[in-house]
Design a protein around this motif. Structure first.
Motif, PDB file in Angstrom:
ATOM      1  N   HIS A  39      13.432 -39.909  73.019  1.00  0.00           N
ATOM      2  CA  HIS A  39      12.332 -40.689  73.568  1.00  0.00           C
ATOM      3  C   HIS A  39      11.153 -40.701  72.583  1.00  0.00           C
ATOM      4  O   HIS A  39      10.562 -41.753  72.319  1.00  0.00           O
ATOM      5  N   ALA A  40      10.830 -39.540  72.025  1.00  0.00           N
ATOM      6  CA  ALA A  40       9.753 -39.451  71.042  1.00  0.00           C
ATOM      7  C   ALA A  40      10.082 -40.305  69.817  1.00  0.00           C
ATOM      8  O   ALA A  40       9.215 -41.030  69.309  1.00  0.00           O
ATOM      9  N   TYR A  41      11.317 -40.244  69.350  1.00  0.00           N
ATOM     10  CA  TYR A  41      11.745 -41.017  68.177  1.00  0.00           C
ATOM     11  C   TYR A  41      11.565 -42.514  68.428  1.00  0.00           C
ATOM     12  O   TYR A  41      11.025 -43.237  67.601  1.00  0.00           O
ATOM     13  N   LYS A  42      12.004 -42.972  69.592  1.00  0.00           N
ATOM     14  CA  LYS A  42      11.873 -44.390  69.941  1.00  0.00           C
ATOM     15  C   LYS A  42      10.407 -44.812  70.025  1.00  0.00           C
ATOM     16  O   LYS A  42      10.039 -45.899  69.586  1.00  0.00           O
ATOM     17  N   LEU A  43       9.577 -43.951  70.601  1.00  0.00           N
ATOM     18  CA  LEU A  43       8.154 -44.276  70.711  1.00  0.00           C
ATOM     19  C   LEU A  43       7.489 -44.377  69.335  1.00  0.00           C
ATOM     20  O   LEU A  43       6.695 -45.292  69.090  1.00  0.00           O
ATOM     21  N   VAL A  44       7.813 -43.455  68.442  1.00  0.00           N
ATOM     22  CA  VAL A  44       7.230 -43.493  67.096  1.00  0.00           C
ATOM     23  C   VAL A  44       7.721 -44.733  66.357  1.00  0.00           C
ATOM     24  O   VAL A  44       6.936 -45.448  65.731  1.00  0.00           O
ATOM     25  N   PHE A  45       9.019 -45.025  66.450  1.00  0.00           N
ATOM     26  CA  PHE A  45       9.571 -46.214  65.802  1.00  0.00           C
ATOM     27  C   PHE A  45       8.896 -47.471  66.345  1.00  0.00           C
ATOM     28  O   PHE A  45       8.468 -48.338  65.581  1.00  0.00           O
ATOM     29  N   GLU A  46       8.778 -47.547  67.649  1.00  0.00           N
ATOM     30  CA  GLU A  46       8.137 -48.708  68.278  1.00  0.00           C
ATOM     31  C   GLU A  46       6.691 -48.846  67.824  1.00  0.00           C
ATOM     32  O   GLU A  46       6.227 -49.949  67.513  1.00  0.00           O
ATOM     33  N   SER A  47       5.989 -47.746  67.755  1.00  0.00           N
ATOM     34  CA  SER A  47       4.594 -47.779  67.328  1.00  0.00           C
ATOM     35  C   SER A  47       4.457 -48.314  65.911  1.00  0.00           C
ATOM     36  O   SER A  47       3.616 -49.167  65.639  1.00  0.00           O
ATOM     37  N   ILE A  48       5.284 -47.831  65.012  1.00  0.00           N
ATOM     38  CA  ILE A  48       5.195 -48.242  63.610  1.00  0.00           C
ATOM     39  C   ILE A  48       5.611 -49.698  63.439  1.00  0.00           C
ATOM     40  O   ILE A  48       4.944 -50.476  62.763  1.00  0.00           O
ATOM     41  N   GLU A  49       6.718 -50.087  64.062  1.00  0.00           N
ATOM     42  CA  GLU A  49       7.271 -51.427  63.855  1.00  0.00           C
ATOM     43  C   GLU A  49       6.562 -52.524  64.635  1.00  0.00           C
ATOM     44  O   GLU A  49       6.533 -53.673  64.203  1.00  0.00           O
ATOM     45  N   THR A  50       5.995 -52.194  65.804  1.00  0.00           N
ATOM     46  CA  THR A  50       5.382 -53.248  66.614  1.00  0.00           C
ATOM     47  C   THR A  50       3.858 -53.238  66.607  1.00  0.00           C
ATOM     48  O   THR A  50       3.245 -54.179  67.078  1.00  0.00           O
ATOM     49  N   PHE A  51       3.257 -52.182  66.089  1.00  0.00           N
ATOM     50  CA  PHE A  51       1.791 -52.143  66.082  1.00  0.00           C
ATOM     51  C   PHE A  51       1.235 -51.768  64.716  1.00  0.00           C
ATOM     52  O   PHE A  51       0.463 -52.529  64.130  1.00  0.00           O
ATOM     53  N   TYR A  52       1.609 -50.622  64.185  1.00  0.00           N
ATOM     54  CA  TYR A  52       0.996 -50.105  62.958  1.00  0.00           C
ATOM     55  C   TYR A  52       1.173 -51.060  61.786  1.00  0.00           C
ATOM     56  O   TYR A  52       0.238 -51.297  61.033  1.00  0.00           O
ATOM     57  N   ASN A  53       2.360 -51.615  61.609  1.00  0.00           N
ATOM     58  CA  ASN A  53       2.618 -52.510  60.479  1.00  0.00           C
ATOM     59  C   ASN A  53       2.373 -53.976  60.773  1.00  0.00           C
ATOM     60  O   ASN A  53       2.340 -54.786  59.855  1.00  0.00           O
ATOM     61  N   THR A  54       2.218 -54.340  62.028  1.00  0.00           N
ATOM     62  CA  THR A  54       2.121 -55.758  62.367  1.00  0.00           C
ATOM     63  C   THR A  54       0.755 -56.176  62.904  1.00  0.00           C
ATOM     64  O   THR A  54       0.329 -57.303  62.663  1.00  0.00           O
ATOM     65  N   VAL A  55       0.075 -55.304  63.617  1.00  0.00           N
ATOM     66  CA  VAL A  55      -1.165 -55.678  64.294  1.00  0.00           C
ATOM     67  C   VAL A  55      -2.368 -54.888  63.779  1.00  0.00           C
ATOM     68  O   VAL A  55      -3.421 -55.468  63.517  1.00  0.00           O
ATOM     69  N   ARG A  56      -2.214 -53.590  63.627  1.00  0.00           N
ATOM     70  CA  ARG A  56      -3.329 -52.715  63.275  1.00  0.00           C
ATOM     71  C   ARG A  56      -3.847 -53.030  61.872  1.00  0.00           C
ATOM     72  O   ARG A  56      -3.083 -53.103  60.925  1.00  0.00           O
ATOM     73  N   ILE A  57      -5.164 -53.212  61.761  1.00  0.00           N
ATOM     74  CA  ILE A  57      -5.742 -53.506  60.449  1.00  0.00           C
ATOM     75  C   ILE A  57      -5.871 -52.213  59.643  1.00  0.00           C
ATOM     76  O   ILE A  57      -6.010 -51.127  60.200  1.00  0.00           O
ATOM     77  N   HIS A  58      -5.796 -52.361  58.315  1.00  0.00           N
ATOM     78  CA  HIS A  58      -5.906 -51.231  57.403  1.00  0.00           C
ATOM     79  C   HIS A  58      -6.982 -51.557  56.364  1.00  0.00           C
ATOM     80  O   HIS A  58      -6.984 -52.647  55.793  1.00  0.00           O
ATOM     81  N   SER A  59      -7.854 -50.606  56.116  1.00  0.00           N
ATOM     82  CA  SER A  59      -8.939 -50.854  55.162  1.00  0.00           C
ATOM     83  C   SER A  59      -8.403 -51.116  53.759  1.00  0.00           C
ATOM     84  O   SER A  59      -8.948 -51.941  53.035  1.00  0.00           O
ATOM     85  N   HIS A  60      -7.320 -50.437  53.368  1.00  0.00           N
ATOM     86  CA  HIS A  60      -6.794 -50.649  52.017  1.00  0.00           C
ATOM     87  C   HIS A  60      -6.073 -51.986  51.866  1.00  0.00           C
ATOM     88  O   HIS A  60      -5.690 -52.361  50.771  1.00  0.00           O
ATOM     89  N   CYS A  61      -5.885 -52.708  52.961  1.00  0.00           N
ATOM     90  CA  CYS A  61      -5.274 -54.051  52.918  1.00  0.00           C
ATOM     91  C   CYS A  61      -6.330 -55.129  53.119  1.00  0.00           C
ATOM     92  O   CYS A  61      -6.022 -56.243  53.548  1.00  0.00           O
ATOM     93  N   GLY A  62      -7.573 -54.790  52.853  1.00  0.00           N
ATOM     94  CA  GLY A  62      -8.646 -55.763  53.040  1.00  0.00           C
ATOM     95  C   GLY A  62      -8.883 -56.079  54.504  1.00  0.00           C
ATOM     96  O   GLY A  62      -9.244 -57.198  54.855  1.00  0.00           O
ATOM     97  N   TYR A  63      -8.689 -55.097  55.349  1.00  0.00           N
ATOM     98  CA  TYR A  63      -8.854 -55.222  56.798  1.00  0.00           C
ATOM     99  C   TYR A  63      -7.928 -56.273  57.401  1.00  0.00           C
ATOM    100  O   TYR A  63      -8.292 -57.013  58.304  1.00  0.00           O
ATOM    101  N   LEU A  64      -6.711 -56.317  56.863  1.00  0.00           N
ATOM    102  CA  LEU A  64      -5.617 -57.102  57.427  1.00  0.00           C
ATOM    103  C   LEU A  64      -4.522 -56.130  57.827  1.00  0.00           C
ATOM    104  O   LEU A  64      -4.489 -54.995  57.356  1.00  0.00           O
ATOM    105  N   SER A  65      -3.604 -56.575  58.674  1.00  0.00           N
ATOM    106  CA  SER A  65      -2.428 -55.749  58.945  1.00  0.00           C
ATOM    107  C   SER A  65      -1.534 -55.800  57.713  1.00  0.00           C
ATOM    108  O   SER A  65      -1.618 -56.741  56.916  1.00  0.00           O
ATOM    109  N   PRO A  66      -0.670 -54.805  57.517  1.00  0.00           N
ATOM    110  CA  PRO A  66       0.230 -54.853  56.363  1.00  0.00           C
ATOM    111  C   PRO A  66       1.066 -56.132  56.309  1.00  0.00           C
ATOM    112  O   PRO A  66       1.272 -56.700  55.233  1.00  0.00           O
TER     113      PRO A  66
END
Length: 85
Positions: A39-66
């Motif tokens: 369950h933890a593995y699925k949640l972390v995978f989901e977080s990275i693939e559906t939010f962290y890399n797609t929606v969440r902005i990153h300062s080192h990307c010029g405040y864009l998502s990756p």
């Protein structure tokens, strides 16, 4: 070659990954009651693939998502290729 490990409870040796772990916990995992490892593995995978890399902005990307940053970069490359070709 010599293996090197940081001291127990000494997170400053690897600050980048420690910061990432805190973000995942604070922004995602704390919302759920984790049942088991899978369950933890699925949640972390989901977080990275559906939010962290797609929606969440990153300062080192010029405040864009990756993903947005990669799209902008690809468009610039294509534009440069057209101008050069």
């Amino acid at each position: 070659m010599k293996r090197s490990y940081s001291k127990k409870t000494y997170p400053w040796d690897n600050a980048c990954i420690e910061s990432f772990h805190v973000l995942i916990k604070r922004e995602w995992l704390n919302r759920f009651k984790i049942k088991n490892y899978e369950h933890a593995y699925k949640l972390v995978f989901e977080s990275i693939e559906t939010f962290y890399n797609t929606v969440r902005i990153h300062s080192h990307c010029g405040y864009l998502s990756p993903n947005e940053y990669e799209n902008v970069y690809e468009q610039k490359l294509n534009k440069m290729e057209k101008l050069a070709g």
